[in-house]
Motif scaffolding. Structure first.
Motif, mmCIF file in Angstrom:
data_model
loop_
_atom_site.group_PDB
_atom_site.id
_atom_site.type_symbol
_atom_site.label_atom_id
_atom_site.label_comp_id
_atom_site.label_asym_id
_atom_site.label_seq_id
_atom_site.Cartn_x
_atom_site.Cartn_y
_atom_site.Cartn_z
ATOM 1 N N GLU A 1 12.005 -0.157 -9.168
ATOM 2 C CA GLU A 1 11.182 1.053 -9.279
ATOM 3 C C GLU A 1 10.096 1.088 -8.222
ATOM 4 O OE1 GLU A 1 11.519 1.549 -14.168
ATOM 5 O OE2 GLU A 1 9.723 0.718 -13.264
ATOM 6 N N PHE A 2 9.577 -0.092 -7.840
ATOM 7 C CA PHE A 2 8.534 -0.134 -6.815
ATOM 8 C C PHE A 2 9.030 0.486 -5.509
ATOM 9 C CE2 PHE A 2 6.738 -2.351 -3.104
ATOM 10 C CZ PHE A 2 5.399 -2.019 -3.252
ATOM 11 N N LEU A 3 10.280 0.244 -5.178
ATOM 12 C CA LEU A 3 10.836 0.753 -3.920
ATOM 13 C C LEU A 3 11.022 2.264 -3.939
ATOM 14 C CD1 LEU A 3 13.470 -2.052 -3.314
ATOM 15 C CD2 LEU A 3 11.216 -1.806 -2.250
ATOM 16 N N GLN A 4 10.939 2.872 -5.125
ATOM 17 C CA GLN A 4 11.090 4.327 -5.237
ATOM 18 C C GLN A 4 9.744 5.049 -5.320
ATOM 19 O OE1 GLN A 4 14.141 5.341 -4.783
ATOM 20 N NE2 GLN A 4 14.844 3.196 -4.864
ATOM 21 N N LEU A 5 8.639 4.307 -5.280
ATOM 22 C CA LEU A 5 7.324 4.952 -5.368
ATOM 23 C C LEU A 5 7.104 5.903 -4.197
ATOM 24 C CD1 LEU A 5 4.729 2.196 -6.366
ATOM 25 C CD2 LEU A 5 5.128 4.345 -7.563
ATOM 26 N N PRO A 6 6.587 7.109 -4.451
ATOM 27 C CA PRO A 6 6.201 7.988 -3.342
ATOM 28 C C PRO A 6 5.053 7.368 -2.544
ATOM 29 C CG PRO A 6 6.320 9.199 -5.421
ATOM 30 C CD PRO A 6 6.399 7.744 -5.758
ATOM 31 N N ALA A 7 4.973 7.688 -1.270
ATOM 32 C CA ALA A 7 3.975 7.070 -0.390
ATOM 33 C C ALA A 7 2.552 7.281 -0.902
ATOM 34 C CB ALA A 7 4.122 7.626 1.024
ATOM 35 N N GLN A 8 2.237 8.489 -1.354
ATOM 36 C CA GLN A 8 0.862 8.759 -1.782
ATOM 37 C C GLN A 8 0.498 7.977 -3.041
ATOM 38 O OE1 GLN A 8 -1.422 10.263 -0.028
ATOM 39 N NE2 GLN A 8 0.109 10.626 1.562
ATOM 40 N N GLU A 9 1.464 7.779 -3.939
ATOM 41 C CA GLU A 9 1.194 6.958 -5.124
ATOM 42 C C GLU A 9 0.991 5.502 -4.730
ATOM 43 O OE1 GLU A 9 0.466 7.927 -7.952
ATOM 44 O OE2 GLU A 9 1.173 9.999 -8.000
ATOM 45 N N LEU A 10 1.747 5.030 -3.741
ATOM 46 C CA LEU A 10 1.580 3.662 -3.261
ATOM 47 C C LEU A 10 0.204 3.482 -2.635
ATOM 48 C CD1 LEU A 10 2.716 0.857 -2.770
ATOM 49 C CD2 LEU A 10 3.803 1.719 -0.682
ATOM 50 N N VAL A 11 -0.250 4.470 -1.893
ATOM 51 C CA VAL A 11 -1.582 4.404 -1.283
ATOM 52 C C VAL A 11 -2.659 4.279 -2.366
ATOM 53 C CG1 VAL A 11 -3.326 5.747 -0.031
ATOM 54 C CG2 VAL A 11 -0.996 5.594 0.859
ATOM 55 N N LYS A 12 -2.573 5.121 -3.411
ATOM 56 C CA LYS A 12 -3.561 5.060 -4.491
ATOM 57 C C LYS A 12 -3.562 3.689 -5.153
ATOM 58 C CE LYS A 12 -3.256 9.996 -5.657
ATOM 59 N NZ LYS A 12 -2.807 10.968 -6.691
ATOM 60 N N LEU A 13 -2.390 3.124 -5.308
ATOM 61 C CA LEU A 13 -2.259 1.809 -5.915
ATOM 62 C C LEU A 13 -2.929 0.743 -5.058
ATOM 63 C CD1 LEU A 13 -0.827 0.442 -8.362
ATOM 64 C CD2 LEU A 13 1.131 0.085 -6.853
ATOM 65 N N LEU A 14 -2.647 0.769 -3.758
ATOM 66 C CA LEU A 14 -3.172 -0.254 -2.853
ATOM 67 C C LEU A 14 -4.677 -0.132 -2.648
ATOM 68 C CD1 LEU A 14 -0.374 -0.310 -0.108
ATOM 69 C CD2 LEU A 14 -0.543 -1.658 -2.206
ATOM 70 N N GLU A 15 -5.219 1.056 -2.803
ATOM 71 C CA GLU A 15 -6.653 1.258 -2.622
ATOM 72 C C GLU A 15 -7.468 0.803 -3.841
ATOM 73 O OE1 GLU A 15 -6.886 5.131 0.375
ATOM 74 O OE2 GLU A 15 -6.874 5.437 -1.799
ATOM 75 N N ASN A 16 -6.800 0.587 -4.956
ATOM 76 C CA ASN A 16 -7.495 0.314 -6.214
ATOM 77 C C ASN A 16 -8.123 -1.076 -6.215
ATOM 78 O OD1 ASN A 16 -8.086 -0.126 -9.058
ATOM 79 N ND2 ASN A 16 -6.759 1.632 -9.449
ATOM 80 N N ASP A 17 -9.407 -1.153 -6.546
ATOM 81 C CA ASP A 17 -10.100 -2.440 -6.621
ATOM 82 C C ASP A 17 -9.509 -3.351 -7.696
ATOM 83 O OD1 ASP A 17 -11.867 -2.186 -4.585
ATOM 84 O OD2 ASP A 17 -13.578 -1.610 -5.799
ATOM 85 N N HIS A 18 -8.840 -2.770 -8.695
ATOM 86 C CA HIS A 18 -8.276 -3.558 -9.791
ATOM 87 C C HIS A 18 -6.906 -4.142 -9.445
ATOM 88 C CE1 HIS A 18 -11.230 -2.638 -12.991
ATOM 89 N NE2 HIS A 18 -11.381 -1.506 -12.346
ATOM 90 N N LEU A 19 -6.379 -3.847 -8.265
ATOM 91 C CA LEU A 19 -5.089 -4.411 -7.881
ATOM 92 C C LEU A 19 -5.195 -5.934 -7.878
ATOM 93 C CD1 LEU A 19 -2.291 -3.303 -6.806
ATOM 94 C CD2 LEU A 19 -3.087 -4.053 -4.561
ATOM 95 N N ASN A 20 -4.364 -6.578 -8.686
ATOM 96 C CA ASN A 20 -4.491 -8.014 -8.902
ATOM 97 C C ASN A 20 -3.572 -8.795 -7.962
ATOM 98 O OD1 ASN A 20 -5.248 -10.464 -10.111
ATOM 99 N ND2 ASN A 20 -3.513 -10.360 -11.525
#
Length: 581
Positions: free
Chosen positions: A159-178
């Protein structure tokens, strides 16, 4: 449900099954289901509108399109019984049908089922489903799970490989990304791009700007990031890498010390767990010092709490979002009391007291219950032990230990409680034992290689570690671990500093030891043991020197950021501020 409600539901369902007093027929695919309008109105606003506004009062038969017969039977059954059978095979169709007919009870049941099914391989799909069929709690929980398990999601989820680019950007920008190491973020974006390189190569600049490159060691930046073919081919990416290298140099040479940690490329992500240190003995008296260690920012954060009472030689436990402070000593009396601090509301509450006063107590958590073992009641060193059940707010005595122990330390491993060392009033102890809650029995295990009073004990990687302490002559730097499969103890590299009566916990594959008494004075010194390298290293000191403090690890709080070093968004150092019109 109350008994009356259950009885009423049973009667209504019997009437439905016997087709007695039914005033409506739901027809799906030509099959008729006899129902009572009032029951379906109570279950769903859709049916209330259908029966009262979208039809005439005399209408009795209602054709329902766009739903399967099985799903409608589930809905009708739920309306009468309040129960629904959710399974992997029907969850998606049931969720869609419940959303279509606004049956909140089934939506909640489906959400609860999916919450319990969350794994790295499906959390993105569940998050997306909850976005379409909106349930805030499930959506938040799935996204929090995704952030918390990002490394495994990125490496193992289709499922990770199907993420839209903008959703991936929001994910990577998140301070809570562990992520334990920021390089995993870079590797994740390359993995995502390589899944469809022709379509995604153009996103490399946007995605690379989300990686906190200044947190990556220079060698990896130069040899892996800079030499990646996508990065090499982009002038913008090369400039980003150069900026990151300059930032690393400034950070390592001490330039701009106040700004560097706040630079977007160097701002640490929020940890998924914190080491919480409470109380202790400092300056000849107990203290109410309260601090959390942010291991991503590598600093301690003072927690302001005017209601915290000074306490030393106590135990702490983290359970269900609260810190429990067990027993201890305030310089005058030994406590049997336990206080509960809600880490979300910052409020204290006194809960049920133990059966005995216990300072120098050993405390751990197993299966949602708090264990308090041994200690000193002001007269005797204790062999008694007890267990606290939060749901009933009650302490229950369990079997006594084989040895009387104060100044010991305990931990849990493989559904057993292990306690090691301590002081019996005469001698420092090398003995250790374990408790099986299923049999309510203690078993002596092989003794440690050293006598250790004021020892730190913690479980990790299927072993029990015993660190430091006092052997009756001197404070110890040495450490050892116990293998329960062989009933043997083995040496571990020694700490950098001797200590007894200190805090100990494990965070992200490191044993942290904080404070204690070094043989001459209390200390603020903190160090950690890296299981990968087998080495101890210094960590940022406590704000005050103290011994007899207690530590625990906290996680999963909705307000985790309150216990972290502040993260602020600053412009890139080479950007000019916006002009004011």
């Amino acid at each position: 449900m109350s008994e009356n409600t259950l009885n009423g539901s049973s009667v209504y369902n019997e009437l439905r099954l016997e087709q007695e007093l039914c005033d409506a027929v739901i027809r799906v695919d030509g099959v008729e289901i006899h129902v009572h309008k009032i029951i379906l109105c109570n279950c769903s606003p859709y049916f209330r509108a259908l029966f009262t506004h979208w039809s005439t009062p005399h209408c009795r038969v209602f054709d329902i399109p766009n739903v399967s017969l099985d799903m409608m039977k589930f809905i009708v059954e739920f309306a009468y019984t309040g129960c629904v059978s959710v399974a992997q095979e029907n969850i998606r169709e049931l969720f869609i049908a419940a959303d279509q007919f606004n049956v909140q009870g089934i939506i909640q049941a489906c959400s609860a089922y999916l919450e319990n099914q969350l794994i790295p391989q499906n959390c993105i799909g569940i998050w997306s489903l909850s976005d379409v069929y909106y349930t805030r709690k499930l959506k938040n929980k799935a996204y929090a799970f995704l952030l918390s398990h990002f490394e495994e999601v990125a490496s193992s989820s289709a499922e990770f490989l199907q993420l839209p680019a903008q959703e991936l950007v929001k994910l990577l920008e998140n301070d809570h990304l562990n992520v334990k190491k920021e390089k995993k973020v870079f590797e994740a974006i390359i993995h995502w791009i390589n899944h469809a390189p022709e379509e995604r190569s153009g996103y490399i600049t946007l995605l690379l700007s989300c990686v906190r490159l200044a947190l990556i060691i220079p060698q990896y930046l130069l040899e892996t990031v800079a030499k990646n073919e996508l990065v090499e081919a982009s002038e913008e990416c090369r400039a980003i890498v150069l900026t990151a290298l300059d930032t690393v140099i400034d950070l390592r040479t001490g330039g701009l010390p106040d700004l560097i940690p706040l630079h977007p490329m160097a701002r640490p992500r929020l940890p998924s767990a914190f080491l919480l240190a409470f109380g202790g003995w400092s300056g000849g008296a107990p203290t109410s010092s309260f601090a959390s260690y942010d291991n991503r920012a590598e600093c301690w954060v003072s927690i302001t709490d005017d209601e915290a009472e000074p306490r030393a030689y106590h135990g702490t436990a983290f359970l269900n979002g609260s810190l429990y402070c067990v027993g201890g000593f305030n310089g005058v009396v030994q406590f049997s009391t336990m206080k509960k601090f809600d880490l979300t509301t910052h409020t204290w509450q006194e809960v049920a007291p133990m059966h005995s006063k216990r300072c120098y107590v050993s405390v751990t958590v197993l299966d949602g219950q708090i264990y308090a073992l041994g200690g000193y009641d002001g007269h005797h060193r204790l062999d008694t032990a007890e267990r606290y059940e939060p749901s009933t707010n009650q302490w229950t005595l369990i079997a006594p230990m084989h040895r009387s122990r104060s100044d010991a330390s305990c931990t849990t491993l493989h559904v057993k409680v292990y306690i090691c060392g301590g002081f019996n009033g005469t001698d420092c102890l090398s003995s250790a034992e374990c408790y099986n809650p299923k049999t309510d029995q203690w078993t002596l295990i092989a003794p440690m290689g050293s006598s250790r009073s004021g020892v730190g004990v913690i479980a990790y990687a299927n072993h029990v570690f015993a660190v430091g302490g006092f052997n009756g002559i001197s404070r110890l730097r040495t450490a050892e671990f116990y293998n329960p499969l062989t009933n043997t103890w083995h040496d571990v590299p020694s700490m950098l500093n001797p200590r007894s009566n200190f805090g100990i916990e494990v965070i992200e594959d490191h044993i942290f030891v904080a404070g204690g008494f070094n043989g001459l004075s209390t200390t603020a010194d903190v160090e950690c043991y890296d299981f990968d390298t087998g080495e101890w290293s210094d960590v940022s000191d406590l704000e005050i020197s103290c011994s007899a403090l207690s530590c625990c690890v906290v996680y999963g709080l909705p307000n985790m950021a309150e216990y972290a070093a502040p993260r602020h968004f600053l412009q890139l150092l080479d950007e000019e501020p916006d002009e004011v019109e």
